[in-house]
Motif scaffolding. Structure first.
Motif, PDB file in Angstrom:
ATOM      1  N   ASN A  35       1.232  -1.170  -0.305  1.00  0.00           N
ATOM      2  CA  ASN A  35      -0.256  -0.114   0.152  1.00  0.00           C
ATOM      3  C   ASN A  35       0.828   1.498  -0.111  1.00  0.00           C
ATOM      4  OD1 ASN A  35      -2.056  -1.113   0.134  1.00  0.00           O
ATOM      5  ND2 ASN A  35      -2.384  -1.680   2.305  1.00  0.00           N
ATOM      6  N   GLU A  37       3.910   1.847  -1.406  1.00  0.00           N
ATOM      7  CA  GLU A  37       4.563   1.902  -2.273  1.00  0.00           C
ATOM      8  C   GLU A  37       3.425   2.322  -3.457  1.00  0.00           C
ATOM      9  OE1 GLU A  37       7.564  -1.683  -3.517  1.00  0.00           O
ATOM     10  OE2 GLU A  37       5.122  -2.816  -3.698  1.00  0.00           O
ATOM     11  N   VAL A  38       1.873   1.736  -3.218  1.00  0.00           N
ATOM     12  CA  VAL A  38       1.121   2.799  -4.305  1.00  0.00           C
ATOM     13  C   VAL A  38       1.487   4.438  -4.039  1.00  0.00           C
ATOM     14  CG1 VAL A  38      -0.529   3.153  -4.392  1.00  0.00           C
ATOM     15  CG2 VAL A  38      -0.233   0.872  -4.533  1.00  0.00           C
ATOM     16  N   PHE A  39       1.449   4.883  -2.831  1.00  0.00           N
ATOM     17  CA  PHE A  39       1.643   6.110  -2.415  1.00  0.00           C
ATOM     18  C   PHE A  39       2.818   6.704  -3.296  1.00  0.00           C
ATOM     19  CE2 PHE A  39      -2.058   5.160   0.103  1.00  0.00           C
ATOM     20  CZ  PHE A  39      -3.551   5.531  -0.405  1.00  0.00           C
ATOM     21  N   LEU A  42       2.712   6.998  -6.506  1.00  0.00           N
ATOM     22  CA  LEU A  42       1.827   7.835  -7.363  1.00  0.00           C
ATOM     23  C   LEU A  42       1.981   9.635  -6.347  1.00  0.00           C
ATOM     24  CD1 LEU A  42      -2.212   7.212  -5.462  1.00  0.00           C
ATOM     25  CD2 LEU A  42      -1.397   7.898  -8.197  1.00  0.00           C
ATOM     26  N   LEU A  44       5.400   9.550  -6.923  1.00  0.00           N
ATOM     27  CA  LEU A  44       6.119  10.287  -7.985  1.00  0.00           C
ATOM     28  C   LEU A  44       5.434  10.578  -9.650  1.00  0.00           C
ATOM     29  CD1 LEU A  44       8.940   9.199  -8.766  1.00  0.00           C
ATOM     30  CD2 LEU A  44       8.697   6.833  -9.569  1.00  0.00           C
TER      31      LEU A  44
ATOM     32  N   MET B  47       5.709   7.801 -14.531  1.00  0.00           N
ATOM     33  CA  MET B  47       5.573   9.814 -14.348  1.00  0.00           C
ATOM     34  C   MET B  47       4.981  10.902 -15.630  1.00  0.00           C
ATOM     35  SD  MET B  47       9.089  10.451 -12.436  1.00  0.00           S
ATOM     36  CE  MET B  47      10.031   9.251 -13.448  1.00  0.00           C
ATOM     37  N   ARG B 166       0.423  -2.486  -9.111  1.00  0.00           N
ATOM     38  CA  ARG B 166       1.599  -2.208  -7.679  1.00  0.00           C
ATOM     39  C   ARG B 166       1.902  -3.936  -7.464  1.00  0.00           C
ATOM     40  NH1 ARG B 166       6.572  -2.342  -8.278  1.00  0.00           N
ATOM     41  NH2 ARG B 166       6.512  -3.982  -6.717  1.00  0.00           N
ATOM     42  N   TYR B 167       0.410  -4.580  -6.739  1.00  0.00           N
ATOM     43  CA  TYR B 167      -0.510  -5.327  -6.367  1.00  0.00           C
ATOM     44  C   TYR B 167       0.339  -6.426  -7.196  1.00  0.00           C
ATOM     45  CZ  TYR B 167      -2.731  -2.706  -2.853  1.00  0.00           C
ATOM     46  OH  TYR B 167      -3.231  -1.038  -2.050  1.00  0.00           O
TER      47      TYR B 167
END
Lengths: 278, 215
Positions: A35, A37-39, A42, A44, B47, B166-167
């Motif tokens: 989780n 990592e997701v933020f 985002l 980035l 990005m 990402r998961y």
């Protein structure tokens, strides 16, 4: 070859680093790592998008319907959110994964890019955008300081075993910036040159050298081609900057700030990704 | 049927003779650096793609570039977004080709594809319906509700696409693990080599909710 990681600079810190995962809030973050990592990603994307648009505007690309100062005013707070977001989530994730980062050379690159990126963005790009292209004396100083830190990171990236391939992300991004910035014939000549170098690289590394495990020959060949890309992209960028400066469209110094302001964050992101592959 | 096709794609396509021969998919996955470069490029391109689309969405929400017409922002930014999208699709397809069976049976990948389709539908609705009267609100600092809803849906969709993406590498819900029945169904686990291990049934048989104890 000596690994340029944080252990090399701070060898006595290992017990403290090893214990970081047991410290609040790392032990809460660890099971939720995905989780965070997701933020991190985002943040980035927000930082990357704003950096790309703000710096492209400085070289007369992107949102050209608004002056650089308007682009700066519209994006600065979102960029702040991106910077704070990557640092906040990065620190938490770093605590939960501290020993891996302590041993990682890519992490040193990432930290150089982060520091260089903050200096270049807040010290050079933003003041120049705010002043609609006028370069204050302080921006020149911060360009040198931030630029040197970033170049140090690039040097560590390029010489790191198992991570130096990540330099191709920076090279690809540089090629994209040149493609976006170039106009007319120069753009097509540049693209043709890139395709030619790529085709030659594929022929030599797949047809001339047929054994995919012949690293004795493949390694120096690929390194030579990497330099060919760098020279071609850098040469075209310099030509662009010269032409723009001669036409009084963009002073060379602003072009330098804009390129560095984009590529420094690409370097940080690339190094961050290659921590996983190290 | 799709499972069989992806198995062929993964294990047979391009495979030469000999015991050590690899299919193209296996060669890509096992490559020294190429797969990592593709994966890194896929991530970094966010990005360019998401970073720029977020700016357009924020303009439609009326929270940035309020003095600049929507068309000025979108006309100049969206070409960059499209470049990013093309790179994402190219690298994404190549990454899928390297592990098609795994992705096909992965809950997060399936969810990502659904949100990707929803994001595309939202773009189509925006272009066909919302943009029809753009000239009326193009200069407005705060576009109408329909444009704002579209922007909000776009932000949520892309957020979910990124999150699900990402998961994917995490194995919380991989087939073969004791999983709730509905997840086994959603991932079509029974057609995989690892099979479907129904956690609910195991609890009934073993009489405990402790997965380790059941195993």
């Amino acid at each position: 070859m000596t690994k340029l990681n944080f252990e090399l600079f701070f060898p006595h810190l290992r017990p403290w680093v090893t214990n970081l995962v047991n410290v609040w809030p790392a032990y809460i973050v660890k099971p939720q790592y995905a989780n965070w990592e997701v933020f991190h990603i985002l943040s980035l994307t927000l930082l990357g998008g704003t950096a790309i648009l703000m710096n492209l505007r400085l070289i007369g690309r992107g949102i050209t319907g608004a002056p650089p100062s308007e682009v700066y005013r519209s994006l600065r707070r979102w960029q702040d959110v991106g910077v704070i977001g990557i640092i906040f989530t990065g620190v938490l994730m770093g605590m939960a994964n501290a020993e891996k980062l302590y041993d990682s050379q890519a992490f040193v690159v990432k930290m150089c890019a982060l520091l260089g990126g903050i200096i270049l963005t807040y010290g050079a790009t933003r003041p120049v955008a705010r002043e609609d292209g006028a370069v204050p004396g302080s921006a020149k100083l911060w360009l040198i300081v931030g630029g040197l830190i970033w170049l140090a990171g690039l040097a560590i990236f390029a010489t790191g075993v198992l991570i130096n391939v990540g330099m191709y992300h920076v090279i690809t991004a540089a090629a994209l910036v040149v493609l976006i910035a170039a106009r007319g014939r120069l753009r097509w000549i540049f693209l043709a040159g890139l395709v030619l170098i790529f085709a030659l690289q594929q022929v030599i590394t797949h047809v001339v050298i047929t054994d995919p495990f012949d690293l004795k020959h493949l390694d120096p060949t690929n390194k030579a081609f990497t330099w060919a890309y760098v020279v071609w992209i850098g040469g075209t960028a310099l030509t662009q900057a010269y032409v723009a400066a001669r036409n009084k469209a963009t002073p060379g110094l602003i072009a330098l700030i804009a390129w560095a302001g984009i590529l420094v964050w690409v370097t940080g992101a690339a190094a961050g990704r290659w921590i996983a592959y190290e | 049927m799709l499972n069989q096709f992806f198995s062929w794609l993964q294990d047979s396509l391009g495979k030469g003779a000999g015991d050590t021969a690899q299919s193209w998919s296996q060669a890509l996955l096992g490559s020294l650096n190429f797969w990592s470069l593709l994966e890194g490029t896929h991530l970094l391109t966010l990005m360019l793609f998401a970073g720029t689309i977020f700016v357009v969405d924020l303009r439609l929400l009326g929270v940035t570039f309020r003095k600049t017409p929507v068309s000025v922002v979108s006309d100049k930014v969206l070409p960059l977004t499209v470049v990013g999208f093309l790179i994402l699709v190219t690298t994404g397809l190549a990454l899928f080709f390297a592990k098609p069976v795994y992705y096909y049976h992965n809950l997060w990948f399936r969810a990502k594809m659904i949100f990707l389709v929803l994001a595309m539908i939202n773009i189509a609705v925006f272009h066909i319906k919302v943009q029809r009267n753009q000239s009326a609100w193009d200069n407005s600092p705060s576009p109408p509700g329909s444009a704002k809803i579209s922007a909000l849906l776009s932000l949520i969709s892309w957020f979910l696409v990124i999150a699900m993406g990402r998961y994917i590498p995490y194995n919380f819900v991989d087939c073969g693990k004791p999983l709730p029945h509905f997840i086994n169904v959603l991932e079509d686990c029974k057609t995989t080599a690892a099979g479907a291990l129904d956690k609910d049934t195991m609890i009934k048989v073993g009489g405990t909710n402790d997965t380790d104890a059941v195993q």
